[in-house]
Design an enzyme around this catalytic site. Structure first.
Site, short mmCIF file in Angstrom:
data_model
loop_
_atom_site.label_atom_id
_atom_site.label_comp_id
_atom_site.label_asym_id
_atom_site.label_seq_id
_atom_site.Cartn_x
_atom_site.Cartn_y
_atom_site.Cartn_z
N GLU A 172 51.25 63.29 40.04
CA GLU A 172 51.11 64.25 38.93
C GLU A 172 49.67 64.70 38.70
O GLU A 172 49.41 65.66 37.98
CB GLU A 172 51.70 63.67 37.64
CG GLU A 172 51.03 62.43 37.09
CD GLU A 172 51.58 61.15 37.69
OE1 GLU A 172 52.12 61.19 38.81
OE2 GLU A 172 51.45 60.10 37.05
C1 LIG Z 1 55.23 49.40 32.84
C2 LIG Z 1 54.15 48.91 33.77
C3 LIG Z 1 53.00 48.28 33.00
C4 LIG Z 1 54.76 47.84 34.70
O1 LIG Z 1 53.75 47.39 35.59
P1 LIG Z 1 54.13 46.62 36.95
O2 LIG Z 1 52.85 46.23 37.64
O3 LIG Z 1 55.08 47.45 37.73
O4 LIG Z 1 54.95 45.37 36.50
P2 LIG Z 1 54.53 43.96 35.89
O5 LIG Z 1 55.82 43.31 35.57
O6 LIG Z 1 53.61 43.20 36.80
O7 LIG Z 1 53.81 44.32 34.55
C5 LIG Z 1 52.41 44.54 34.41
C6 LIG Z 1 51.89 43.70 33.26
O8 LIG Z 1 52.56 44.07 32.05
C7 LIG Z 1 53.19 42.95 31.47
N1 LIG Z 1 54.48 43.36 30.90
C8 LIG Z 1 55.42 44.11 31.50
N2 LIG Z 1 56.47 44.23 30.67
C9 LIG Z 1 56.17 43.56 29.54
C10 LIG Z 1 56.86 43.31 28.33
N3 LIG Z 1 58.07 43.82 28.12
N4 LIG Z 1 56.26 42.56 27.38
C11 LIG Z 1 55.03 42.03 27.59
N5 LIG Z 1 54.33 42.23 28.73
C12 LIG Z 1 54.90 42.99 29.69
C13 LIG Z 1 53.43 42.00 32.64
O9 LIG Z 1 53.59 40.67 32.21
C14 LIG Z 1 52.16 42.20 33.44
O10 LIG Z 1 51.11 41.50 32.80
P3 LIG Z 1 49.89 40.88 33.66
O11 LIG Z 1 49.15 42.08 34.22
O12 LIG Z 1 49.12 40.15 32.64
O13 LIG Z 1 50.51 40.03 34.72
C15 LIG Z 1 53.60 50.07 34.68
O14 LIG Z 1 54.62 50.54 35.50
C16 LIG Z 1 53.06 51.23 33.86
O15 LIG Z 1 51.97 51.15 33.31
N6 LIG Z 1 53.82 52.33 33.79
C17 LIG Z 1 53.46 53.51 32.99
C18 LIG Z 1 52.62 54.50 33.72
C19 LIG Z 1 53.44 55.43 34.55
O16 LIG Z 1 54.47 55.08 35.06
N7 LIG Z 1 52.98 56.69 34.64
C20 LIG Z 1 53.67 57.75 35.33
C21 LIG Z 1 53.61 57.71 36.80
S1 LIG Z 1 52.00 57.25 37.45
#
Ligand SMILES: CC(C)(COP(=O)(O)OP(=O)(O)OC[C@H]1O[C@@H](n2cnc3c(N)ncnc32)[C@H](O)[C@@H]1OP(=O)(O)O)[C@@H](O)C(=O)NCCC(=O)NCCS
Length: 533
Positions: free
Chosen positions: A335
């Site tokens: 994006e």
């Molecule tokens: C949601 C998102 C954080 C998941 O990240 P991920 O690396 O795929 O998955 P993980 O399960 O390792 O989560 C990342 C961290 O968030 C924490 N986390 C994820 N879900 C959580 C929840 N429901 N409650 C608390 N913490 C949570 C994880 O424990 C992890 O923490 P750490 O870094 O301390 O280990 C990530 O996909 C994101 O930021 N997405 C939004 C941005 C996006 O998609 N933009 C559009 C396209 S680029």
């Protein structure tokens, strides 16, 4: 003709209570020296105060580091001193944790519209239109029937920025335009007439739209550049912003304030399309739960599709696809603008090595909103029984959605990927399956998400195909809610899956076992270009 001025003079033109648009996108394109100068002026004089800071995506990095050139000391975070910023209107604050914290503490009023809405608003304001009419945001926290993008009390007190409307019996959202008084943008070269080119910038961004929106509203356009060059030396095709649209130009004095990307001080020509590097073989990912999830998602890849891959676990798909030889003819799009090539990870995200084309952010979002993407693979923090997904407010942080809403609402096939529970787990990969020894403290499959970043109901209404992929279970979205379709070999349906969810999904009568090869060291050997075996 713009004036070529010192940093001190440039930032002296930013008055109290102005609306300031700041360009850049995460680690790329930050007008860093201008932000540094503005913060220094505030520290010295107490002015400007109470400004409204407006960005597509906040420049910065994802950390809370207080080291030089990191976290709190770069990007929008530089404006963190109390009283400087009164309000933010930003597509995403992931990269500006200090500002996100101030929004969370209700010290700064926070409006967090989708990123695509922000850049399209720049274009609308530039074109003299009153705002933006779009479907993007319907059913999510951007919708006024939910939070209307206002994520804290201070923003709610200030008033609404988005209204619900109807055209020909169809619902739309109207996001109101605003009047920018000043903007900070960045370019590579300014010639003696102030024409700006982006030669060394990793992204084209929305700098043109920002400059025109500000100029056409009688505001002041301030550009930071790497170098000032002789009149006539910039090729017309490389000039992105005409000098007549620019008021002040500042040549960055500190090269660290004009890095192509915060990840490294070194300029990488393969990120601008200047050269193409010879791509080495992509190293296969080490076996892990993240790889299991990426593998299962990669099985859904098809040939000749345009796909978008989000940050986090989804970023492993490219490597799995390369290892398995999947998705021939598949084109990745991000994006931030680039299409084709290899999306970079970590702080280098969302830059792309060897891109085939670098669009502006605004053009890219228009293509997405119109449905150009065939598939998208996105992360998920929380998923609820209606199939809603939250990535914008969790773990005590309210950071906004970035491009997530534009992408997830307008793509035909949407795959959400994530661990089944959040936090530290102890899960053994047994070769052909999983053994759950200890689970994370936070459930990710919750009764109701804290904030709706993706609306399951809206997706069903629009006929999108939606799948939720974790290391131990796979679900599909239907009009009746989530249906569990697969579980990993070795996991107990009641204890390890249903017992770890805050709601009861529909269990498919044809519940399958996930492919045992997902959990082994060996290459899966999936059929080329389809993902199916
Ligand atoms: C949601 C998102 C954080 C998941 O990240 P991920 O690396 O795929 O998955 P993980 O399960 O390792 O989560 C990342 C961290 O968030 C924490 N986390 C994820 N879900 C959580 C929840 N429901 N409650 C608390 N913490 C949570 C994880 O424990 C992890 O923490 P750490 O870094 O301390 O280990 C990530 O996909 C994101 O930021 N997405 C939004 C941005 C996006 O998609 N933009 C559009 C396209 S680029």
């Amino acid at each position: 003709m713009p004036k070529f001025v010192s940093l001190e003079e440039a930032v002296s033109h930013v008055q109290d209570s102005v609306a300031l648009i700041v360009g850049g996108f995460g680690s790329y394109g930050s007008p860093e020296e201008l932000l540094e100068g503005l913060a220094a002026r505030y520290e010295e004089t107490g002015h400007p105060k109470n400004i409204t800071a407006i960005c597509g995506i906040s420049p910065g990095d994802k950390t809370e580091s207080t080291e030089p050139l990191k976290g709190f000391n770069i990007g929008l975070n530089r404006l963190r001193a109390e009283g400087l910023v009164d309000t933010v209107m930003v597509g995403n604050l992931t990269d500006a944790r200090a500002i996100a914290k101030a929004v969370g503490d209700n010290k700064i009023a926070g409006y967090l519209p989708p990123m695509g809405v922000m850049v399209n608003l720049f274009r609308a304001v530039a074109g003299g239109r009153p705002g933006l009419v779009t479907r993007v945001g319907l059913g999510t926290f951007a919708d006024p029937r939910h939070e209307g993008c206002a994520v804290n009390d201070r923003a709610r007190e200030k008033g609404a920025i988005v209204e619900l409307m109807e055209i020909d019996g169809q619902e739309y959202l109207f996001y109101k335009g605003f009047k920018p008084n000043v903007c900070f943008i960045r370019a590579t070269y300014a010639d003696e007439d102030g024409n700006l080119s982006m030669d060394h910038e990793g992204l084209t961004g929305a700098e043109l739209e920002i400059a025109v929106a500000t100029h056409n509203n009688g505001g002041i356009v301030i550009a930071q550049v790497e170098e000032i060059v002789r009149r006539g030396t910039l090729h017309a095709k490389n000039v992105r912003i005409h000098g007549k649209l620019v008021d002040y130009v500042v040549k960055a004095q500190n090269p660290d304030n004009h890095r192509q990307c915060y990840a490294t001080a070194k300029y990488r020509p393969e990120l601008t399309g200047e050269i193409r590097t010879v791509a080495g073989a992509v190293k296969p990912l080490k076996l892990s739960l993240r790889k299991v999830i990426a593998r299962r998602a990669a099985m859904e890849l098809r040939s000749d599709v345009i796909i978008n891959v989000g940050s986090g676990i989804p970023s492993g798909i490219g490597s799995v696809a390369a290892e398995e030889g999947l998705g021939k003819g598949m084109t990745m799009s991000v994006e931030s603008g680039p299409m084709g090539g290899t999306i970079q990870e970590g702080l280098s995200f969302p830059g792309v090595a060897n891109p085939e084309v670098i669009f502006s952010q605004t053009d890219t979002i228009d293509m997405y909103d119109g449905g150009v993407l065939d598939m998208t693979f996105l992360g998920a923090a929380e998923i609820d029984e209606k199939g809603n997904v939250n990535v914008s407010k969790f773990a005590g942080r309210c950071i906004g959605a970035g491009g997530f809403i534009d992408i997830s609402q307008n793509t035909k096939k949407v795959f959400f990927m994530g661990n089944f529970t959040a936090g530290e787990t102890q899960i053994d990969l047994t070769g052909g399956g999983l053994k759950i020894v200890g689970d994370g403290p936070n459930a990710k499959f919750v009764k109701e998400v804290q904030q709706i970043t993706f609306s399951g109901e809206y997706a069903v209404k629009n006929g999108q195909e939606v799948m939720y992929i974790t290391e131990r279970a796979v679900f599909r979205l239907t009009k009746d809610g989530l249906v569990l379709t697969e579980i990993a070999p070795g996991v107990d349906l009641e204890k390890d899956v249903l017992g770890r969810m805050e709601f009861a999904p529909i269990v498919s009568p044809e519940l399958k076992t996930m492919d045992p090869r997902l959990f082994g060291e060996a290459k899966m050997g999936l059929a080329p270009n389809s993902g199916r075996n």
